[in-house]
Structures are given as C-alpha cells and as structure tokens.
Design an enzyme around this catalytic site. Sequence first.
Site: not given
Length: 336
Positions: A16-17, A99, A170, A210-212, A233
């Site tokens: 989600p962004m 967030c 994340h 999540n992340g990278g 993402g």
Amino acid sequence: MPTNAATAAAKLSTAPMMDWTDRHCRFIHRQLSRQTLLYTEMVTAPALVRGGALHLLAHDPAEHPVALQLGGSDPKELAKAARLGEAAGYPEINLNCGCPSDRVQSGTFGAVLMRDPALVADCVAAMRAAVDAEITVKCRIGVDDQNPNVVLPEFLARIVAAGCERVTIHARKAWLKGLSPKENRDVPPLDYPLVMQMKEYFPNLHISINGGITSLDQAEQLLEAGLDGVMIGRAAYHQPADILCTADRRIFGSGPDTSAEDAVRTMLPYIEAHLRAGGRLHQITRHMLGLFAGRPGARGWRRTLSEGATKPGAGPELVHAALLQVTALASDAKAV
C-alpha cells in the site's frame, strides 16, 4: 472471495503506497498478474467513520484479490471502519503500524503504534470481533531507539493473542524524528535475519517480508528461505512488468505470463469508461509510465503520455500513439 484466498494470494503482494496504489493503479496491476494480492492506499478510520468518505472504498470487482489498509488507533472507530470496508467487499482489512509520516504520527497511528503493542492488540481484537473479514497488520521492526530484538517479538505476541494470523513486516526501523518518510524507506538498515527469526518464533503466523525487494529473484529466494510471503513496493510501481508479468507462473505456479503491451490494450475499455464518467486521462496514465521501463521505446512512451495526458480532450488515441513508440521499435528490431 473467501478470506483464505487472500492469504494464498499474499505469497506475493504489492505494498500500500499513498498517492500511488489507487483504484486505477490496482486495475493496471491486475492486468499483469491475476493472483498477486493488491492493497489499497491507506484509508484513515476517521475519514470513513466521522467524515463519511465512503468513496475511498470504491474499487472494481476485477481488482480482487484486493485488501483494504486502514489507519487509526481507536479500537471502536477501527471496528466501525472495518465494518464499512467489509460491506464494500474487502475480504481483508489491514492495520497500518508502519507509516512514519508526520501527518500519520499526529493522528497517533502508523509506525508510532509500535510503541504501544497493547493498544494495537485492542484494535485488532475489536476489528476481529466486528467483521468476518481477515484482520492483518503491517508493521516495522521497531521505531527510534527501540531494540527490535526485544520489541518485535513482544509486538507480534500481542497481536497474535488478539487474533491476528497474518502480518507483513517492513524489515527496517522507522525514525519518527530526523528522517523524512522517503529517507525512512532507504536509510535505516534492513534486517532480514530478524524477520526470519520471527518465523521461527511464531511458526503458525503467516509472515510476509517487505523492504528493499526489487526483483522476483529476490522474492523467490526469501520464500525458499521459509517466509510465507513477499511484499514489493516501489519496484512493483516503477517497473510493474518486471515484477508482475511472470509472477503467476513463478510465484504461484500457475497461469500464463502476460505482457505490458497486452495490458495496455486491455486498459483501453477501462480508460474509455473513465472518460465517459467525467474522469481525466492522466488520472490513469500516470500509473502506466513505468510499464516499459528498461525497454526500447520506454522514453517515447513516457514522454507521449506525460506531455499529452493532461491536455483537454486527451483520450485513448494518445495511449495508442504512445504504444506505437514501443511496438514500432520492437518490429524494427525483429526485422533486423
């Protein structure tokens, strides 16, 4: 769609962004992968419950499997928002605990909730009691000076006890002061081993990382290492074809590969319907700029759409012209 279908789809998901994963973006991504789980932008519980902004829940049935992400920290309000989300057709409601933006912090939700796992557990329990939809959480490994090795296990234990069976982590801290939201996506170091360790601690908890993560190769490696899911993402947004066109076959083990060209063609009726309803072309095409990233003609594709889509009267013919920037070069390459 039953909730277990969302869990199955969570083997690969798009993150989600804010300002990016709106309903048009999700519809485009669905043309590239039929099975990847898609997430909405974060929708705040106060906006739904107090503001009556039910239009934020609008989505096309073709987007499924799709999940709603909520922001909030009041258990009763989140329960009401979850009911609205379920009524709108979402089989999964995800609570944002990751967030780091100032605006989110001022509302006492997002990553700041990592400081109060008991409150998060109350929120999860209230939402679970209110709906049949699956309640999930997206979090960081910690914030500021917290020790993730201590904080994250406690946080997960609390939400699991409250009824959460699926979480996306994340694999970075969030620094609530001193780093911008953009810097919080890059500067804090990744800690994949810690997330792997959480899977050992909580074997029955469905854990996505999540992340990278920038490629399906990385996603496959993380799944092979024992994680249940991978969330991608920015790479899925900026190079969607690279991530999604072969995802159904490679990640889910079934379904044909797709192509960016075919996705553009299948978007045309959707674009026409949007324009007939009074929408503007750029509201859709701004999410299509990366479809041909790294391919011959990509620059012409982006330039044609960027320069033309905001002009009055711009329509599907502009998308056709932009596509020719790519297909003509591909035809020339085959002829050589």
